[in-house]
Design a protein around this motif. Structure first.
Motif, PDB file in Angstrom:
ATOM      1  N   GLN A 155       0.825  -1.210   0.000  1.00 54.83           N
ATOM      2  CA  GLN A 155       0.000   0.000   0.000  1.00 54.83           C
ATOM      3  C   GLN A 155       0.860   1.261   0.000  1.00 54.83           C
ATOM      4  O   GLN A 155       0.593   2.211  -0.747  1.00 54.83           O
ATOM      5  N   ASN A 205       2.537   1.698  -3.380  1.00 55.59           N
ATOM      6  CA  ASN A 205       1.554   2.153  -4.365  1.00 55.59           C
ATOM      7  C   ASN A 205       1.233   3.634  -4.194  1.00 55.59           C
ATOM      8  O   ASN A 205       1.051   4.359  -5.175  1.00 55.59           O
ATOM      9  N   ASP A 206       1.187   4.098  -2.943  1.00 61.29           N
ATOM     10  CA  ASP A 206       0.927   5.520  -2.680  1.00 61.29           C
ATOM     11  C   ASP A 206       2.075   6.397  -3.161  1.00 61.29           C
ATOM     12  O   ASP A 206       1.859   7.486  -3.711  1.00 61.29           O
ATOM     13  N   TYR A 230       4.802   5.353  -5.246  1.00 57.90           N
ATOM     14  CA  TYR A 230       5.288   5.037  -6.591  1.00 57.90           C
ATOM     15  C   TYR A 230       4.165   4.361  -7.389  1.00 57.90           C
ATOM     16  O   TYR A 230       4.233   3.177  -7.697  1.00 57.90           O
ATOM     17  N   ALA A 231       3.157   5.137  -7.701  1.00 59.55           N
ATOM     18  CA  ALA A 231       1.950   4.586  -8.324  1.00 59.55           C
ATOM     19  C   ALA A 231       2.224   3.932  -9.678  1.00 59.55           C
ATOM     20  O   ALA A 231       1.513   3.008 -10.086  1.00 59.55           O
ATOM     21  N   ASP A 232       3.256   4.389 -10.390  1.00 61.74           N
ATOM     22  CA  ASP A 232       3.544   3.857 -11.727  1.00 61.74           C
ATOM     23  C   ASP A 232       4.457   2.634 -11.707  1.00 61.74           C
ATOM     24  O   ASP A 232       4.698   2.025 -12.751  1.00 61.74           O
TER      25      ASP A 232
END
Length: 270
Positions: free
Chosen positions: A109, A112-113, A115-117
């Motif tokens: 989580q 993802n927050d 380094y969303a890409d």
């Protein structure tokens, strides 16, 4: 084919002049002439017709021109991308099952927050197998139990674990050590500890289900070694007898020393 020679070729073709091409590149005229000759020799074709008013592309030169433009553009794009890249597009993560249960969801989580890409790939395995996967470049990082103590491994982070011996409260346990997976480091350490303490042998059983292991322990079929967080997560804190261990079995986040991920500083601060 040398990309530097192609850059010289493009400068001369664009300006239609050896001297102007040299000026644009901040080279001497003789240097540009030499490089054009080197390129022509490597290709086996003359690329320019020399005239009193400059140079003109030959048929072969005209064919090379768009190819050279494409090659140089791709090299420049790749260079720019690598210079500005501050994280990996794909991060391959290895983890023991215990870490996947108590730590990996929050870790994913947060990644993802921040380094969303970035794409993530996962593999779950025992500590010993995960160390081998790191050494074989099959995963970029791995959560393993205990210090791997290997000359080629870099430790990125350490997560403290509250390790406990888990036994039934009101039953004498059978001589069985339960583990999640064969080759589990918890099982190996517990077996060594019990043999030294009680001077008797134990058999081992891998069940690959934490709740099943905890219920087997609760029913007196054997013992296990867990992080207190796992026992708590499955609601067995009050049901079982827990004994703190004197030895350390913290979680280590590792990678290869010669293959440190681009997000290593980020991982060290988590």
């Amino acid at each position: 084919m040398d990309s530097n020679l192609l850059k010289v070729f493009l400068a001369v073709a664009y300006t239609k002049s050896i001297s102007l091409g040299a000026k644009e590149l901040n080279f001497t005229q003789s240097n540009v002439t030499l490089r054009i000759k080197q390129l022509e020799k490597s290709l086996g074709y003359e690329l320019f017709h020399r005239t009193n008013r400059g140079v003109v592309l030959t048929i072969e030169g005209e064919k090379l021109y768009p190819l050279a433009v494409d090659i140089i553009k791709k090299i420049e794009d790749a260079t720019l991308k690598m210079k500005n890249l501050d994280y990996q597009e794909l991060l391959k993560i290895g983890s023991t099952q215990s870490n996947a249960t108590i730590r990996l969801p929050k870790f994913i989580q947060k990644l993802n927050d921040d380094y969303a890409d970035m794409k993530l790939d996962f593999v779950l395995d025992s500590t010993l197998n995960l160390i081998d996967r790191v050494l074989d470049y099959k995963v970029d990082i791995a959560f393993v139990s205990g210090d791997p103590s290997h000359k080629d491994i870099e430790i990125l982070n350490i997560f403290k674990e509250d390790i406990v011996l888990v036994e039934a409260k009101d039953k004498v346990p059978q001589n069985t050590i339960f583990s999640y997976k064969k080759g589990c480091k918890n099982c190996m350490l517990l077996e060594k500890y019990l043999i030294k303490k009680e001077k008797k042998s134990y058999k081992t059983a891998a069940l690959e289900n934490y709740e099943l292991i905890l219920e087997c322990v609760n029913s007196g079929y054997g013992v296990a070694l867990f992080s207190r967080q796992i026992v708590e997560k499955f609601g067995y804190i009050e049901k079982l007898q827990l004994t703190n261990m004197s030895f350390n079995l913290d979680t280590y986040l590792i990678c290869r020393k010669d293959s440190i991920p681009m997000v290593s500083n980020y991982l060290k601060k988590m």
